[in-house]
Structure formats: C-alpha cells, structure tokens
Design an enzyme around this catalytic site. Sequence first.
Site, PDB file in Angstrom:
ATOM      1  N   GLU A  64       1.305  -0.903   9.810  1.00 16.62           N
ATOM      2  CA  GLU A  64      -0.112  -1.316   9.770  1.00 16.62           C
ATOM      3  C   GLU A  64      -0.990  -0.304  10.515  1.00 16.62           C
ATOM      4  O   GLU A  64      -1.933  -0.650  11.218  1.00 16.62           O
ATOM      5  CB  GLU A  64      -0.298  -2.749  10.274  1.00 16.62           C
ATOM      6  CG  GLU A  64       0.486  -3.719   9.402  1.00 16.62           C
ATOM      7  CD  GLU A  64      -0.094  -5.117   9.302  1.00 16.62           C
ATOM      8  OE1 GLU A  64      -1.235  -5.331   9.708  1.00 16.62           O
ATOM      9  OE2 GLU A  64       0.628  -5.992   8.784  1.00 16.62           O
TER      10      GLU A  64
ATOM     11  N   HIS B 117      18.805  -3.895  32.753  1.00 13.75           N
ATOM     12  CA  HIS B 117      20.091  -4.487  32.367  1.00 13.75           C
ATOM     13  C   HIS B 117      21.251  -3.495  32.478  1.00 13.75           C
ATOM     14  O   HIS B 117      22.404  -3.876  32.250  1.00 13.75           O
ATOM     15  CB  HIS B 117      20.040  -5.008  30.931  1.00 13.75           C
ATOM     16  CG  HIS B 117      19.400  -6.362  30.792  1.00 13.75           C
ATOM     17  ND1 HIS B 117      18.065  -6.580  30.988  1.00 13.75           N
ATOM     18  CD2 HIS B 117      19.919  -7.571  30.461  1.00 13.75           C
ATOM     19  CE1 HIS B 117      17.784  -7.853  30.780  1.00 13.75           C
ATOM     20  NE2 HIS B 117      18.887  -8.483  30.475  1.00 13.75           N
TER      21      HIS B 117
ATOM     22  N   LEU C  36       0.840  -1.188   0.000  1.00 14.35           N
ATOM     23  CA  LEU C  36       0.000   0.000   0.000  1.00 14.35           C
ATOM     24  C   LEU C  36       0.882   1.249   0.000  1.00 14.35           C
ATOM     25  O   LEU C  36       0.705   2.157  -0.805  1.00 14.35           O
ATOM     26  CB  LEU C  36      -0.900  -0.045   1.243  1.00 14.35           C
ATOM     27  CG  LEU C  36      -1.936   1.057   1.434  1.00 14.35           C
ATOM     28  CD1 LEU C  36      -2.889   1.124   0.250  1.00 14.35           C
ATOM     29  CD2 LEU C  36      -2.740   0.799   2.712  1.00 14.35           C
TER      30      LEU C  36
ATOM     31  N   GLN D 160      13.399  -2.574  45.826  1.00 10.93           N
ATOM     32  CA  GLN D 160      11.981  -2.358  45.581  1.00 10.93           C
ATOM     33  C   GLN D 160      11.723  -1.673  44.235  1.00 10.93           C
ATOM     34  O   GLN D 160      10.735  -1.974  43.564  1.00 10.93           O
ATOM     35  CB  GLN D 160      11.382  -1.533  46.716  1.00 10.93           C
ATOM     36  CG  GLN D 160       9.869  -1.599  46.718  1.00 10.93           C
ATOM     37  CD  GLN D 160       9.275  -0.976  47.956  1.00 10.93           C
ATOM     38  OE1 GLN D 160       9.774   0.052  48.444  1.00 10.93           O
ATOM     39  NE2 GLN D 160       8.244  -1.582  48.475  1.00 10.93           N
TER      40      GLN D 160
ATOM     41  N   PHE E 267       8.713   0.365   1.557  1.00  8.93           N
ATOM     42  CA  PHE E 267       8.534  -0.298   2.863  1.00  8.93           C
ATOM     43  C   PHE E 267       7.681  -1.554   2.747  1.00  8.93           C
ATOM     44  O   PHE E 267       6.742  -1.745   3.518  1.00  8.93           O
ATOM     45  CB  PHE E 267       7.889   0.658   3.881  1.00  8.93           C
ATOM     46  CG  PHE E 267       8.843   1.679   4.439  1.00  8.93           C
ATOM     47  CD1 PHE E 267      10.010   1.277   5.069  1.00  8.93           C
ATOM     48  CD2 PHE E 267       8.571   3.032   4.352  1.00  8.93           C
ATOM     49  CE1 PHE E 267      10.882   2.212   5.609  1.00  8.93           C
ATOM     50  CE2 PHE E 267       9.440   3.974   4.877  1.00  8.93           C
ATOM     51  CZ  PHE E 267      10.602   3.560   5.508  1.00  8.93           C
TER      52      PHE E 267
ATOM     53  N   GLU F  71      -1.387   6.887  16.075  1.00  9.15           N
ATOM     54  CA  GLU F  71      -2.322   7.994  15.847  1.00  9.15           C
ATOM     55  C   GLU F  71      -3.501   7.505  15.003  1.00  9.15           C
ATOM     56  O   GLU F  71      -4.659   7.837  15.273  1.00  9.15           O
ATOM     57  CB  GLU F  71      -1.597   9.152  15.136  1.00  9.15           C
ATOM     58  CG  GLU F  71      -0.530   9.863  15.980  1.00  9.15           C
ATOM     59  CD  GLU F  71       0.789   9.077  16.115  1.00  9.15           C
ATOM     60  OE1 GLU F  71       0.947   8.036  15.454  1.00  9.15           O
ATOM     61  OE2 GLU F  71       1.652   9.515  16.905  1.00  9.15           O
TER      62      GLU F  71
ATOM     63  N   ARG G 100      22.039 -10.459  38.614  1.00 13.43           N
ATOM     64  CA  ARG G 100      22.952  -9.331  38.788  1.00 13.43           C
ATOM     65  C   ARG G 100      23.012  -8.873  40.251  1.00 13.43           C
ATOM     66  O   ARG G 100      21.985  -8.571  40.850  1.00 13.43           O
ATOM     67  CB  ARG G 100      22.478  -8.177  37.891  1.00 13.43           C
ATOM     68  CG  ARG G 100      23.213  -6.869  38.077  1.00 13.43           C
ATOM     69  CD  ARG G 100      24.642  -6.954  37.609  1.00 13.43           C
ATOM     70  NE  ARG G 100      25.302  -5.647  37.687  1.00 13.43           N
ATOM     71  CZ  ARG G 100      26.608  -5.495  37.604  1.00 13.43           C
ATOM     72  NH1 ARG G 100      27.394  -6.558  37.436  1.00 13.43           N
ATOM     73  NH2 ARG G 100      27.146  -4.302  37.678  1.00 13.43           N
TER      74      ARG G 100
ATOM     75  N   THR H  86      -0.224   3.777  12.195  1.00  9.39           N
ATOM     76  CA  THR H  86       0.474   4.310  13.365  1.00  9.39           C
ATOM     77  C   THR H  86      -0.494   4.349  14.549  1.00  9.39           C
ATOM     78  O   THR H  86      -1.713   4.200  14.386  1.00  9.39           O
ATOM     79  CB  THR H  86       0.957   5.748  13.082  1.00  9.39           C
ATOM     80  OG1 THR H  86      -0.204   6.547  12.806  1.00  9.39           O
ATOM     81  CG2 THR H  86       1.913   5.805  11.901  1.00  9.39           C
TER      82      THR H  86
END
Lengths: 382, 272
Positions: free
Chosen positions: A363, A338, A125, A279, A156, A367, A268, A365
């Site tokens: 497909e 991370h 499209l 927390q 695209f 908006e 970690r 946005t």
Amino acid sequence: MDFNPCSKHRLVRKTVREFAEAELGPIAAEIDRQGRFPAEVVEKMGPLHYFGLQAPRDLGGAGLDTISYAIVIEELSRVSAGLGLCVTVHNSVALYPLLRFGTPEQIKRLAPDLISGRRIGAFCLTEANAGSDASGVETLAVAQGDGYVINGTKIFVTNGGVCGLALIFAVTNPENPRQAASVLMVERERPGFSVGEIEELTGMRCNPVSSLFLEDCRVPAANLLGRPGQGLKIGLAALDTGRLGIAAQALGLAQAALESAVKYAKERQQFGKPIASFQTIQNYLADMATEVEASRLLLHRACAQKDAGQAFGAAAAMAKLYCSKVAREVTNLAVQIHGGCGYSQEYDVERYWREAKVTEIYEGTSEVQRMVIARDLLSRPV
Amino acid sequence: MQIVVCLKQVPQVAELPWDPATGRLKRDLAEGMTDPAAKRALEAGLLLKAAGGGELIALTMGPPQAEEVLREAIALGADQGYLLCHPALAGADTLATSQALGAAIRHIAPKLGLILLGVASSDSETGHLGAQLAEELDLAAALNVEQWQLSPNALRVQRVSDGFLETLELDLPALLTISTQAPEPRDTPLGGLEDAFASGQITRLGPEEIGLDPARSGLAASGGRMLRVYSPAAQKKAVLMRGAVKKSVQELLARHGDRLGGIIGRDLGAAE
Ligand SMILES: Cc1cc2nc3c(=O)[nH]c(=O)nc-3n(C[C@H](O)[C@H](O)[C@H](O)COP(=O)(O)OP(=O)(O)OC[C@H]3O[C@@H](n4cnc5c(N)ncnc54)[C@H](O)[C@@H]3O)c2cc1C
C-alpha cells in the site's frame, strides 16, 4: 482534547481482543506455518460485522467510526497479522471504494455480499511493470458492446486465492496518459477470470496472496466503478484509507512484540537475575513502549481527521510511515530480547518480526509515503 | 413479561492485588469486564427472549464506568439498561447489594417474569447474591441451573446438585442463577456496539429514585465484615535427585505424577 479512549473504543478493543485471542490465538502460529487461510474463523466473523466495519448499519455493516476501525485491525493483527491484512484490505480498498464511488444500483447489487463476508474483496493494482508507479498498468480493458473485455495479469493480490470480487485497475483510455486507467469490478465466477499460484511469502502466510489472470474476461459496463478514466483517483482515495489500516496492522504487530518482550524479560534469568533487571533491557523496553504509544496517537489522530471530514491523506501517510518503521524496530528488539529463542518458531516473536517488514512495502512503500508527505508539505502556501 | 439480568463488572485480570488495610480488591488497577458467569445469565436471557419474546433488561450496580457492561448487554440484544450508581451504595456486601438490586427491580420491572444472575462472580466468588435477592423479593429460586424451559405460567429447570440431576418447576416470577455449564455466551457483534453507543437506552438510578432506605444500603447495611485476607504462604523447597535417570524419573512421577499429568492432560501412572 481528550487523550483517553472513550468507553466505546475501550469496548470495541475488548470485544475484538477477546474474539481474536479465543478464535485466532490457538491457531495463529499454525496457519502461518502451513500457509492456511482460516476460513472457519472468517465464517464466524461475517455475522459479527468484521467485513463491513464502516459500512452503514442499514446495509448490514457495523457503521463504526475510523478510530474503532483502526482498533479492530490493530487487535486482529496483534494475534494474526495475516488475517488483519485480509480484513483491512477487504474493508478499506475493496468495500470502501464501492460504497464511495459506486452507483446506488452497484451498491445494492454488490455491497451486501461483501459486507456479510460471503465475498471477500481484493484490490488489484500491482503488475509486473507497475508497482510504486501506478501509471505503469498494462492490463487492458477494451469497450465492446455493452461492456469491457479485460486482458492482463495482476500480481501480489492480497486475498487473491479467496476473493469473490476483485477491483481491477485496467487501461481503458490509452491515448490519455493522465486518465488512462479505470476500475472494473470483476466477480470471481466470470469466465476468463482465474487465480494463479499462491505466493510463498516471508510473512502474512495465512493470507492467500496470489496473481490473478484476466483472459478475455467480459464484464458489463454496469461493473465499471466511477467514470472511465477515474482509476487513479479511486485508487489513491482507497489507498489513503487503506494506509490507516496498514498502520493499524503494524501497530498491532508492535504491540504484540512489546507484550512478548516484557513477559520474556521478566521470566528469563541470566547472571542470577531476570534479564528485565538489566538496564540495557529496560532501555529497550522503554523505547519500545514509547514508540508504540506514539504510533497509536499518530494513527488515531489521522483517523479522527478522516471522521471530521478533513483532508487526511498526508496524515495517513505519516501514520503508515511511522507505524511500519516502529513495527520493524520493535519486533527486531523483541527478537533481540528473546535471544536464541527469538529466532525459533517456538516463540511468536520471529513471526512478528517477519511480518512487520512488509508493512513498509505494501500500500505504498515508505519511500512513496515520504513522497506523499513531502508533496503535501511543499504544496502548502508559505 | 420482563426479564431482568443482573450483571457485574469485574476486573479483567485473574489476580488482582488487594489493599491489606481494608481487605478490598484494588479494582482501579485493572480494566473492567462483564463477569463471565453473568455473561451466561445474559445468554440465557437472550435465548429466552428469542424463544418467548418479552423485554430484556440489563441491571448493574457499580461505579460510573460499570455502564460499559450495560452497553455490551445492549450490543448483544438487551432492550435497555439500568445503572444503579451512587456513593451511598459503595462498600456494599452481598446482603446490601441484594437489598439495593431488589429495590431497583421493584422500580424498573412491574411486569417481572424472571431474574437471571450468574452463579458467582469471578472476583469475589461468594455465590450469595442470587439467594439473597430471591429472599429480598420473596421469589421462587433455583440456583446453578443448566437448562430451562419456559411455558406461559411456569418454568421448568434442570440442575446438577450434589451429583444428582434435579428437575424443578417454579412459579413465575422466579429467579435463576445460571450455571457455567449453560450455553456458551455469544460473541458481541460490532454493529451492536455501534448501536448501543449511538442509541442504547441507559438510565442511571440512585437510592432515592428506587426508594431505598439509606440504612439498607452500602457499607452501613452490610452484615458481613472482612476480618483478614491473606495469600496462603507458598514454600519453595529444592529437592536434589541423585542416581540413575530412570530412578529419578520414577521418583519424580511418584512425587508429582498427579500434577504433571494434570498439566499435560495424561494419566502418567498408566504410562510405561
Ligand atoms: C504481501 C503483499 C501483499 C500485497 N498486496 C497487494 C494488493 O492487494 N494489491 C496490489 O495492488 N498490490 C499489492 N502488493 C504489492 C505492493 O503494493 C507493491 O509491492 C508495492 O507497492 C511496491 O511495488 P514494487 O514491489 O513493484 O516495488 P518497486 O515499485 O519496484 O520499488 C522498488 C524500490 O524502489 C523504490 N522506489 C520506486 N520508485 C521510487 C521513487 N520514485 N523514488 C524513490 N524510491 C522509489 C521503492 O520504494 C522500493 O524501495 C502486495 C505486496 C505484498 C508483498
């Protein structure tokens, strides 16, 4: 109302997860970095029905319901969102419109190759001057003899580099602005059809998103999908379904990021303790888990509406809007948890973070999703 | 000919906590899956069926949710499934399980040709069941089979035992447990799953239907008792290595070279 996944949905999830982790897990980071389409995995997916997820069994598809479909896309995207994109676009905006709007002859001629994965489908499209505004399409298809001659450039195009069948939105009735566009199905080997350069994308890099060129490309009238002027209608119907797939893709990314974050937070150590004992980190994780669960419920409800034969356009837009927002936020927090490692290609979360963003763009946005939702809301009688 | 594959549902995670009081695994904490070893047996069944025809029957004993492994087997190509499920069967050890499965097989497979099982399930890893079931049904059996060839009346199989390659021939009906070296299980096709749930034939059986004496079922009939289960105590000890880096590396390799080499897949002793 039963909120537990049924046995079938559990087994579909398990089956796809096992396949994705075994086949895509070891290469997901590498195909992203190299921008390589994993053709060897795609070849295995054909006989397993990944390219005919909701196509009827007698046509060689899997015949799955829409919640199963969403689960498949979520699980593929949890491991490789770029391949999840390939599968959802092929199924929802290429194969689905063919099955829904195609004539029996067209289905017989074109569907088997799509369903088996011998041909990957593409939906074309977007153009330089037609993005959110689908009425801006300038590609022209002129009726000539028993067919059309198409000229124009699409940009695209997901799966562009590997597509075997492209659904091209082209203007056939320029004098009628409301019904100007039609959909023409163009096989890759047609003279005048060619693939442009593969985009250097921020994410989804294993998907060969590209431009497509149509230069005096002739197709027979038998390749017109639906009636002349039905382009917009077909496009919107396809996108309603497609949005469920993109929502599922976003959900898969969010789920992957959540799992990585939980694992890393437990491992970690800082200040002599696992960071998961702080927390603030716990609050992050709790919010992430809550949002992921909420996304899944919203998406599965939209899918159930589709299966029940109810209008689901607004529900699909809500699911896409919400899941993509959650994916962006959750992947962002996963990177944060991370620390510096999150910003390194050593860890998968930076990929999830790069990939999540685009689910708010293609497909429709975010908006545009809000426009769809608001239109539905405001059109209801009070 | 009927081929019966015995499948077990096992917990999906590798390390499941157990109840210290009873010594039993807390299976409800994890999602179930088909035991990986049993999947090899199913694959063997599918290959045998493809080569020689016959009916492939999937059988499992377990709680209601174990039905999932039967759906999966049907999705892969089994013709039908039987779920042996009843509270009286709970708590069975391998002996009681073999008696229950034996009774079920007598009931469901009058034209029995072959019974297939995995070598040992991933959750309890006893490897007893195949041998016990063969005893129960008085069948010829070969355990840990890697290759097979079926002719009308006999079955020739190959297995590695004690480092020797053995070729055996068995009269039918027979029982095999399939080695983890046997062909890799195939992937489940999604359309198969759809069919398995839409039209797959699964029958639920209890002790009464299969004529199983209650005294020969469940916990009551179990010959073995778990006395104690425990994790071997792991010790953490910090070792400080001092001096030149080269010396420390040498010392590290001397202490842990085997294990480090195993992890990275290289013989570190050979390196320099
Ligand atoms: C990786 C990738 C794959 C893609 N795959 C496909 C594909 O397979 N097929 C295909 O056809 N397209 C595809 N697209 C294109 C995609 O659908 C478009 O990029 C998208 O629809 C937005 O169009 P645009 O880029 O022209 O942005 P624009 O439409 O120019 O929008 C720019 C900004 O303005 C906002 N905006 C526009 N109009 C309004 C309005 N009326 N009110 C408020 N805000 C507005 C937009 O929301 C956006 O924020 C793909 C894009 C990407 C990045």
